[in-house]
Design an enzyme around this catalytic site. Structure first.
Site, PDB file in Angstrom:
ATOM      1  N   CYS A 147       0.674   0.841  -4.357  1.00 42.30           N
ATOM      2  CA  CYS A 147       1.113  -0.303  -5.017  1.00 42.30           C
ATOM      3  C   CYS A 147       1.496   0.185  -6.499  1.00 42.30           C
ATOM      4  O   CYS A 147       0.691   0.389  -7.162  1.00 42.30           O
ATOM      5  CB  CYS A 147       0.255  -1.427  -4.804  1.00 42.30           C
ATOM      6  SG  CYS A 147       0.779  -2.886  -5.717  1.00 42.30           S
TER       7      CYS A 147
ATOM      8  N   HIS B 268       8.467  -3.520   4.196  1.00 43.22           N
ATOM      9  CA  HIS B 268       9.205  -3.908   2.856  1.00 43.22           C
ATOM     10  C   HIS B 268      10.558  -3.850   3.189  1.00 43.22           C
ATOM     11  O   HIS B 268      11.208  -3.110   3.845  1.00 43.22           O
ATOM     12  CB  HIS B 268       8.555  -3.134   1.872  1.00 43.22           C
ATOM     13  CG  HIS B 268       7.051  -3.451   1.216  1.00 43.22           C
ATOM     14  ND1 HIS B 268       6.229  -2.941   2.613  1.00 43.22           N
ATOM     15  CD2 HIS B 268       6.428  -3.651   0.383  1.00 43.22           C
ATOM     16  CE1 HIS B 268       5.040  -2.851   1.957  1.00 43.22           C
ATOM     17  NE2 HIS B 268       5.169  -3.252   0.648  1.00 43.22           N
TER      18      HIS B 268
ATOM     19  N   GLY C 203       7.196  -1.213  -8.082  1.00 47.25           N
ATOM     20  CA  GLY C 203       6.920   0.244  -8.480  1.00 47.25           C
ATOM     21  C   GLY C 203       7.168   1.241  -7.148  1.00 47.25           C
ATOM     22  O   GLY C 203       8.069   1.992  -7.236  1.00 47.25           O
ATOM     23  N   THR C 204       6.593   1.014  -5.972  1.00 50.98           N
ATOM     24  CA  THR C 204       7.123   1.791  -4.777  1.00 50.98           C
ATOM     25  C   THR C 204       8.414   1.353  -4.338  1.00 50.98           C
ATOM     26  O   THR C 204       9.330   2.163  -3.874  1.00 50.98           O
ATOM     27  CB  THR C 204       6.129   1.587  -3.628  1.00 50.98           C
ATOM     28  OG1 THR C 204       6.131   0.181  -3.184  1.00 50.98           O
ATOM     29  CG2 THR C 204       4.515   1.788  -3.926  1.00 50.98           C
TER      30      THR C 204
ATOM     31  N   ASP D 117       8.147  -9.801  -4.685  1.00 48.45           N
ATOM     32  CA  ASP D 117       7.542  -9.383  -5.881  1.00 48.45           C
ATOM     33  C   ASP D 117       8.228  -9.887  -7.151  1.00 48.45           C
ATOM     34  O   ASP D 117       9.469  -9.803  -7.340  1.00 48.45           O
ATOM     35  CB  ASP D 117       7.460  -7.726  -5.675  1.00 48.45           C
ATOM     36  CG  ASP D 117       6.825  -7.007  -6.776  1.00 48.45           C
ATOM     37  OD1 ASP D 117       6.394  -7.610  -7.821  1.00 48.45           O
ATOM     38  OD2 ASP D 117       6.225  -5.891  -6.199  1.00 48.45           O
TER      39      ASP D 117
END
Length: 332
Positions: A89, A222, A253-254, A248
């Site tokens: 994460c 996701h 970040g990912t 989010d």
């Protein structure tokens, strides 16, 4: 029995991150991938109690720090999310580093640098301080890659969409504007969630990626909906969907890592170039392709992502067996 958890709450560019600083279960000294499996098997109630309502909410992210098993890492981490214990994460990493350094939970071997043992692999960190505060964090993420390009999928109520499947620590369906989806403008968060659930359900029968180095990391959980930025401070905008109904608040970040891997895989972003990803609320992560790297049979990238976080409070949370909602709930 009443159990107490001391947490340091922060947000990373708008997305909440809860660092569990006290009360987490002790785990055997094993590689963090194995400790993660033990945590899920025996202690997943901790994740549910601290991430779900009434103590958490639909977009809550969290982390628990453990001693590193790898000699080349400063500490290890298990990420606890509403969607499960993710391999990696990015917003959680930036938040836990900021809170851990400022609150004295983390002592780096070299000032300004850290190495973290995550279930997805080693993640290196550079951070900048101004006095006692961490001003920014750059994480050098796990190798990322474009798994499959131009995957056609029929989505209920929408029709055919063409997506790319990319990995940045989690697998993403990366969607760009096209005939079946004009873009983010005018879409509410709830509309993005509903569309994401339909897309994920449709992809389950079409594409089931498995990480070439770790079969435990698999499946598209996701979605990243991409569009043009709204300001000259960014190169693109994205809405990251995860869990059952979470968007989010940070740029992801990912997600930013997966986006750069997708762009690189399609010849649109080169090694050494940056990509500034804007979130739905206007905050920005600065991504950069550090180098090209092989991920099994795939040609991928070593990405870095820079952002900031701020501590917003200390939180002592009780989980009481007498409480019928001790382990939390989610409204479908």
């Amino acid at each position: 029995m009443r159990r107490s958890f001391f947490c340091i709450d922060s947000h990373t560019c708008g997305n909440p991150v809860r660092l569990v600083a006290g009360g987490a279960p002790l785990l055997p000294h094993l590689p963090i991938t194995e400790r993660r499996e033990l945590f899920v098997r025996d202690n997943d109630w901790v994740r549910q109690a601290l991430m779900f309502e009434p103590r958490g909410h639909d977009i809550m992210s969290g982390a628990i720090i453990y001693p590193a098993y790898r000699e080349d890492c400063d500490f290890a981490v298990i990420f606890i999310e509403v969607s499960g214990c993710l391999p990696m994460c990015g917003a959680g990493t930036i938040g836990l580093v900021t809170a851990g350094i400022e609150e004295g939970l983390i002592t780096p071997r070299v000032e300004g640098q850290l190495s973290i043992e995550t279930p997805a692999g080693r993640v290196d960190i550079q951070y900048e301080k101004l006095g006692e505060f961490v001003e920014s964090v750059r994480m050098f993420n796990v190798p990322s890659y474009l798994h499959a390009a131009d995957v056609a999928v029929d989505v209920a109520g929408v029709g055919r969409l063409v997506v790319d499947i990319a990995y940045g620590g989690n697998y993403y369906a990366v969607v760009e504007p096209q005939d079946g989806w004009p873009g983010l403008d005018g879409m509410s968060a709830s509309e993005i969630v509903n569309l994401s659930v339909k897309l994920r359900d449709a992809l389950a029968d079409v594409c089931d990626p498995e990480h070439p180095d770790d079969a435990r990391i698999r499946g598209v959980h996701h979605a990243l909906w991409c569009d043009k930025p709204t300001s000259d401070k960014a190169d693109g905008r994205g809405a990251v969907f995860y869990g059952d109904k979470a968007i989010d608040r940070s740029p992801g970040g990912t997600g930013t890592s997966a986006r750069m891997a997708q762009l690189h895989g399609k010849g649109r972003l080169n090694v050494g170039e940056t990509f500034r990803q804007e979130s739905l609320i206007g905050t920005v992560f600065e991504g950069r392709i550090e180098e090209g790297i092989d991920v099994g049979p795939f040609r991928g990238i070593k990405p870095s992502v820079g952002g900031w976080a701020r501590i917003i409070g200390h939180n002592t949370i009780f989980v009481d067996d007498r409480d019928p909602l001790a382990h939390g709930f989610q409204i479908k």
